[in-house]
Design a protein around this motif. Structure first.
Motif, PDB file in Angstrom:
ATOM      1  N   GLN A  65       0.937  -1.217  -0.063  1.00  0.00           N
ATOM      2  CA  GLN A  65       0.123  -0.082  -0.150  1.00  0.00           C
ATOM      3  C   GLN A  65       1.050   1.349  -0.047  1.00  0.00           C
ATOM      4  O   GLN A  65       2.209   1.338   0.485  1.00  0.00           O
ATOM      5  CB  GLN A  65      -1.046   0.013   1.242  1.00  0.00           C
ATOM      6  CG  GLN A  65      -1.842  -1.134   1.481  1.00  0.00           C
ATOM      7  CD  GLN A  65      -2.840  -1.535   0.315  1.00  0.00           C
ATOM      8  OE1 GLN A  65      -3.427  -0.593   0.246  1.00  0.00           O
ATOM      9  NE2 GLN A  65      -2.921  -2.672  -0.063  1.00  0.00           N
ATOM     10  N   ASN A  66       0.277   2.232  -0.528  1.00  0.00           N
ATOM     11  CA  ASN A  66       1.053   3.514  -0.731  1.00  0.00           C
ATOM     12  C   ASN A  66       0.848   4.235   0.714  1.00  0.00           C
ATOM     13  O   ASN A  66      -0.028   5.138   0.726  1.00  0.00           O
ATOM     14  CB  ASN A  66       0.754   4.380  -1.804  1.00  0.00           C
ATOM     15  CG  ASN A  66       1.592   5.331  -2.080  1.00  0.00           C
ATOM     16  OD1 ASN A  66       2.663   5.557  -1.726  1.00  0.00           O
ATOM     17  ND2 ASN A  66       1.462   6.367  -2.855  1.00  0.00           N
ATOM     18  N   PHE A  67       1.688   4.323   1.721  1.00  0.00           N
ATOM     19  CA  PHE A  67       1.715   5.075   2.933  1.00  0.00           C
ATOM     20  C   PHE A  67       2.799   6.188   2.721  1.00  0.00           C
ATOM     21  O   PHE A  67       4.172   5.857   2.565  1.00  0.00           O
ATOM     22  CB  PHE A  67       2.194   3.989   3.936  1.00  0.00           C
ATOM     23  CG  PHE A  67       0.965   3.233   4.418  1.00  0.00           C
ATOM     24  CD1 PHE A  67      -0.067   3.864   5.044  1.00  0.00           C
ATOM     25  CD2 PHE A  67       1.174   1.808   4.228  1.00  0.00           C
ATOM     26  CE1 PHE A  67      -1.029   2.832   5.585  1.00  0.00           C
ATOM     27  CE2 PHE A  67       0.157   0.869   4.264  1.00  0.00           C
ATOM     28  CZ  PHE A  67      -0.898   1.541   5.268  1.00  0.00           C
ATOM     29  N   SER A  68       2.501   7.332   2.869  1.00  0.00           N
ATOM     30  CA  SER A  68       3.258   8.557   2.632  1.00  0.00           C
ATOM     31  C   SER A  68       3.437   9.527   3.870  1.00  0.00           C
ATOM     32  O   SER A  68       4.083  10.355   4.261  1.00  0.00           O
ATOM     33  CB  SER A  68       2.898   9.312   1.344  1.00  0.00           C
ATOM     34  OG  SER A  68       1.663   9.871   1.367  1.00  0.00           O
ATOM     35  N   ASP A  69       2.332   9.260   4.821  1.00  0.00           N
ATOM     36  CA  ASP A  69       2.051   9.998   5.951  1.00  0.00           C
ATOM     37  C   ASP A  69       3.137   9.453   7.163  1.00  0.00           C
ATOM     38  O   ASP A  69       3.226   8.570   7.358  1.00  0.00           O
ATOM     39  CB  ASP A  69       0.748   9.837   6.663  1.00  0.00           C
ATOM     40  CG  ASP A  69       0.440  10.697   7.760  1.00  0.00           C
ATOM     41  OD1 ASP A  69       1.488  10.980   8.442  1.00  0.00           O
ATOM     42  OD2 ASP A  69      -0.579  11.011   8.023  1.00  0.00           O
ATOM     43  N   PRO A  70       3.964  10.533   7.392  1.00  0.00           N
ATOM     44  CA  PRO A  70       5.261  10.038   8.246  1.00  0.00           C
ATOM     45  C   PRO A  70       4.906   9.441   9.780  1.00  0.00           C
ATOM     46  O   PRO A  70       5.652   8.575  10.095  1.00  0.00           O
ATOM     47  CB  PRO A  70       5.796  11.374   8.945  1.00  0.00           C
ATOM     48  CG  PRO A  70       5.527  12.495   7.654  1.00  0.00           C
ATOM     49  CD  PRO A  70       4.075  11.861   6.996  1.00  0.00           C
ATOM     50  N   LYS A  71       3.473   9.538  10.167  1.00  0.00           N
ATOM     51  CA  LYS A  71       2.986   8.758  11.414  1.00  0.00           C
ATOM     52  C   LYS A  71       2.988   7.333  10.996  1.00  0.00           C
ATOM     53  O   LYS A  71       2.502   6.467  11.896  1.00  0.00           O
ATOM     54  CB  LYS A  71       1.796   9.429  11.787  1.00  0.00           C
ATOM     55  CG  LYS A  71       0.459   9.053  11.217  1.00  0.00           C
ATOM     56  CD  LYS A  71      -0.563   9.403  11.866  1.00  0.00           C
ATOM     57  CE  LYS A  71      -1.959   9.282  11.355  1.00  0.00           C
ATOM     58  NZ  LYS A  71      -3.152   9.789  11.931  1.00  0.00           N
ATOM     59  N   TYR A  72       2.989   6.681   9.737  1.00  0.00           N
ATOM     60  CA  TYR A  72       2.927   5.374   9.280  1.00  0.00           C
ATOM     61  C   TYR A  72       4.335   5.043   8.918  1.00  0.00           C
ATOM     62  O   TYR A  72       5.226   5.710   8.488  1.00  0.00           O
ATOM     63  CB  TYR A  72       1.972   5.144   8.168  1.00  0.00           C
ATOM     64  CG  TYR A  72       0.761   5.254   8.466  1.00  0.00           C
ATOM     65  CD1 TYR A  72      -0.198   4.557   9.435  1.00  0.00           C
ATOM     66  CD2 TYR A  72      -0.081   6.506   8.212  1.00  0.00           C
ATOM     67  CE1 TYR A  72      -1.356   4.600   9.470  1.00  0.00           C
ATOM     68  CE2 TYR A  72      -1.546   6.722   8.638  1.00  0.00           C
ATOM     69  CZ  TYR A  72      -2.137   5.558   9.256  1.00  0.00           C
ATOM     70  OH  TYR A  72      -3.513   5.959   9.635  1.00  0.00           O
ATOM     71  N   LEU A  98      12.890  10.348   3.131  1.00  0.00           N
ATOM     72  CA  LEU A  98      13.205   9.733   4.232  1.00  0.00           C
ATOM     73  C   LEU A  98      13.863  10.688   5.488  1.00  0.00           C
ATOM     74  O   LEU A  98      13.355  10.750   6.439  1.00  0.00           O
ATOM     75  CB  LEU A  98      13.823   8.377   4.085  1.00  0.00           C
ATOM     76  CG  LEU A  98      13.183   7.219   3.601  1.00  0.00           C
ATOM     77  CD1 LEU A  98      14.036   6.220   3.099  1.00  0.00           C
ATOM     78  CD2 LEU A  98      11.945   6.624   4.424  1.00  0.00           C
ATOM     79  N   ARG A  99      14.974  11.388   4.930  1.00  0.00           N
ATOM     80  CA  ARG A  99      15.462  12.223   5.611  1.00  0.00           C
ATOM     81  C   ARG A  99      14.397  13.449   6.312  1.00  0.00           C
ATOM     82  O   ARG A  99      14.602  13.942   7.230  1.00  0.00           O
ATOM     83  CB  ARG A  99      16.827  12.758   5.203  1.00  0.00           C
ATOM     84  CG  ARG A  99      17.758  11.641   4.862  1.00  0.00           C
ATOM     85  CD  ARG A  99      18.680  11.252   5.924  1.00  0.00           C
ATOM     86  NE  ARG A  99      19.538  10.012   5.704  1.00  0.00           N
ATOM     87  CZ  ARG A  99      19.979   9.234   6.655  1.00  0.00           C
ATOM     88  NH1 ARG A  99      19.202   9.015   7.653  1.00  0.00           N
ATOM     89  NH2 ARG A  99      20.777   8.414   6.083  1.00  0.00           N
ATOM     90  N   GLU A 100      13.896  13.909   5.109  1.00  0.00           N
ATOM     91  CA  GLU A 100      13.082  15.019   5.450  1.00  0.00           C
ATOM     92  C   GLU A 100      11.746  14.614   6.305  1.00  0.00           C
ATOM     93  O   GLU A 100      11.395  15.244   7.321  1.00  0.00           O
ATOM     94  CB  GLU A 100      12.275  15.411   4.311  1.00  0.00           C
ATOM     95  CG  GLU A 100      13.297  16.335   3.446  1.00  0.00           C
ATOM     96  CD  GLU A 100      12.657  16.913   2.088  1.00  0.00           C
ATOM     97  OE1 GLU A 100      11.531  16.318   1.606  1.00  0.00           O
ATOM     98  OE2 GLU A 100      13.441  17.581   1.269  1.00  0.00           O
ATOM     99  N   ALA A 101      11.370  13.329   6.580  1.00  0.00           N
ATOM    100  CA  ALA A 101      10.406  12.913   7.181  1.00  0.00           C
ATOM    101  C   ALA A 101      10.751  12.673   8.769  1.00  0.00           C
ATOM    102  O   ALA A 101      10.083  12.919   9.613  1.00  0.00           O
ATOM    103  CB  ALA A 101       9.817  11.585   6.679  1.00  0.00           C
ATOM    104  N   ASP A 102      12.227  12.587   8.796  1.00  0.00           N
ATOM    105  CA  ASP A 102      12.955  12.261   9.848  1.00  0.00           C
ATOM    106  C   ASP A 102      14.294  12.831  10.119  1.00  0.00           C
ATOM    107  O   ASP A 102      15.205  11.853  10.186  1.00  0.00           O
ATOM    108  CB  ASP A 102      12.802  10.621  10.433  1.00  0.00           C
ATOM    109  CG  ASP A 102      13.332  10.176  11.538  1.00  0.00           C
ATOM    110  OD1 ASP A 102      13.522  11.167  12.873  1.00  0.00           O
ATOM    111  OD2 ASP A 102      13.426   9.145  11.977  1.00  0.00           O
TER     112      ASP A 102
END
Length: 190
Positions: free
Chosen positions: A57-64, A105-109
């Motif tokens: 599935q396409n999860f792009s929200d950083p809380k997932y 990935l770096r921008e999300a975390d």
């Protein structure tokens, strides 16, 4: 006519056996023995279809937790266009795609300085892989727990519960089903 009649009879008989009876028998046995798998391993909640545990599935929200990138067709995780990107290691498009994925990935975390696991930046051969490696899940654990207001230990316990061992203990590698893990996260209380 003496030759055509037996040929037609054989054709009709074999068509009925191989085109009707055999598929019905195999489907019936499958439904009895593996009903969930025969029906696509669909996951539903309150009568609403959430997805399949067999297709990413396409999860792009950083809380997932995020899954493997998809290279299938015109949109991600397109089951009708399963396939890899067919980009080799010397292809500049692959290098650019990997750099973009690492950047996301770096921008999300931003605080995460660990090496990015390869399965978070490269697509699988099918482009539909629903699993990530335990290392890819560990890489995302701090981000997910922080954004959900959960203790890292709570998410680690859940992650351990959703880590599947190699099949029969020897085939393949340990893996985490991203959809199932994210749905379990949604059920947790902060």
């Amino acid at each position: 006519m003496n030759v055509i009649r037996p040929l037609l009879a054989s054709f009709v008989l074999l068509s009925a056996i191989t085109g009707v009876l055999y598929p019905l028998a195999v489907t019936g046995i499958g439904k009895l023995a593996f009903n969930d798998k025969v029906n696509g391993s669909l996951i539903e909640k309150d009568g609403k279809l959430l997805g399949s545990s067999l297709i990413g599935q396409n999860f792009s929200d950083p809380k997932y937790f995020w899954g493997r990138p998809s290279a299938s067709g015109t949109f991600a995780y397109n089951g009708m266009a399963s396939g890899g990107s067919n980009q080799g290691p010397t292809n500049p498009a692959l290098k650019t795609a990997i750099e973009d994925r690492i950047k996301a990935l770096r921008e999300a975390d931003p605080g995460n300085t660990k090496a990015v696991p390869v399965d978070l930046v490269t697509a699988s051969g099918s482009g539909l892989d629903p699993h990530i490696s335990p290392a890819a899940a560990q890489f995302q654990l701090q981000r997910v727990s922080k954004l959900r207001g959960l203790k890292a230990e709570q998410v680690q316990i859940l992650l351990s519960q959703y880590t599947e061992a190699p099949q029969f203990g020897i085939f393949g590698e340990a893996r985490v089903n991203v959809l199932e893990l994210n749905l379990a996260l949604d059920k947790m209380k902060t």
